[in-house]
Write an enzyme that holds these catalytic residues in place. Structure first.
Site, short mmCIF file in Angstrom:
data_model
loop_
_atom_site.label_atom_id
_atom_site.label_comp_id
_atom_site.label_asym_id
_atom_site.label_seq_id
_atom_site.Cartn_x
_atom_site.Cartn_y
_atom_site.Cartn_z
N ASP A 60 0.48 5.92 1.87
CA ASP A 60 -0.78 5.17 1.84
C ASP A 60 -1.21 4.87 3.27
O ASP A 60 -0.38 4.53 4.11
CB ASP A 60 -0.58 3.87 1.06
CG ASP A 60 -1.89 3.20 0.67
OD1 ASP A 60 -2.68 2.89 1.59
OD2 ASP A 60 -2.11 2.99 -0.52
N ILE A 61 -2.51 4.98 3.56
CA ILE A 61 -2.99 4.72 4.93
C ILE A 61 -3.10 3.23 5.22
O ILE A 61 -3.22 2.85 6.38
CB ILE A 61 -4.34 5.43 5.22
CG1 ILE A 61 -5.43 4.93 4.27
CG2 ILE A 61 -4.17 6.93 5.15
CD1 ILE A 61 -6.82 5.40 4.66
N ASN A 101 -3.46 0.62 -10.81
CA ASN A 101 -4.65 -0.23 -10.92
C ASN A 101 -5.68 0.53 -11.76
O ASN A 101 -5.97 1.69 -11.48
CB ASN A 101 -5.23 -0.54 -9.54
CG ASN A 101 -4.24 -1.30 -8.67
OD1 ASN A 101 -3.46 -2.09 -9.16
ND2 ASN A 101 -4.29 -1.04 -7.38
N GLN A 128 -8.94 -1.17 -8.44
CA GLN A 128 -8.87 0.28 -8.27
C GLN A 128 -10.02 0.68 -7.35
O GLN A 128 -11.18 0.61 -7.73
CB GLN A 128 -9.00 1.01 -9.62
CG GLN A 128 -8.88 2.52 -9.46
CD GLN A 128 -9.06 3.27 -10.76
OE1 GLN A 128 -9.30 2.69 -11.82
NE2 GLN A 128 -8.95 4.58 -10.69
N HIS A 187 -4.07 7.12 -9.86
CA HIS A 187 -2.99 7.22 -8.89
C HIS A 187 -1.97 6.12 -9.14
O HIS A 187 -2.27 5.10 -9.73
CB HIS A 187 -3.51 7.18 -7.45
CG HIS A 187 -4.32 5.98 -7.10
ND1 HIS A 187 -5.63 5.79 -7.53
CD2 HIS A 187 -4.02 4.89 -6.36
CE1 HIS A 187 -6.08 4.65 -7.06
NE2 HIS A 187 -5.13 4.08 -6.35
N HIS A 192 1.07 3.81 -7.33
CA HIS A 192 1.66 3.29 -6.10
C HIS A 192 3.16 3.14 -6.31
O HIS A 192 3.59 2.61 -7.34
CB HIS A 192 1.11 1.90 -5.77
CG HIS A 192 -0.35 1.85 -5.54
ND1 HIS A 192 -0.90 1.80 -4.28
CD2 HIS A 192 -1.40 1.83 -6.42
CE1 HIS A 192 -2.22 1.75 -4.38
NE2 HIS A 192 -2.55 1.76 -5.66
#
Length: 113
Positions: A30-31, A86, A93, A99, A101
């Site tokens: 994740d960025i 989410n 979301q 997606h 996490h």
């Protein structure tokens, strides 16, 4: 979907710090990590959210669920990890592509409060 961030990452149009990839999914860091280890698992098939799953997606979902534990192990999350999905705006979301996490290496206080 041509304007989807995660579809572009899955197609290699946008670079990512990849952890795992196969014909059905991609996993990358994740960025904006919320934990010392924070990766996303994204199906290559564009599905907006859990609410858009159909029975045709059963094999894909099974594949993702089984890969989560393998990826967590590869990341050294042997003492536990969180898996978060989410779904929708009220659940924060932010990218309209399903997606998952995986977060770990952070001590949580439980129960909260």
């Amino acid at each position: 979907m041509s304007d989807c961030l995660f579809c572009k990452i899955a197609e290699g149009e946008i670079p990512s710090k990849k952890v795992y990839e196969d014909e059905q999914i991609i996993c990358f860091h994740d960025i904006e990590p919320q934990a010392p280890v924070h990766v996303l698992i994204v199906p290559k098939k564009h599905i907006r959210s859990l609410d858009d799953l159909t029975s045709e997606d059963a094999d894909l979902m099974s594949h993702i669920m089984l890969k989560i534990k393998d990826i967590a192990s590869e990341l050294g999350l042997d003492n536990g990890y969180r898996t978060v999905i989410n779904t929708g705006e009220d659940a924060f979301q932010t990218v309209k592509h399903l997606h998952f996490h995986i977060l770990g290496k952070r001590k949580l206080t439980w129960p909260p409060g």
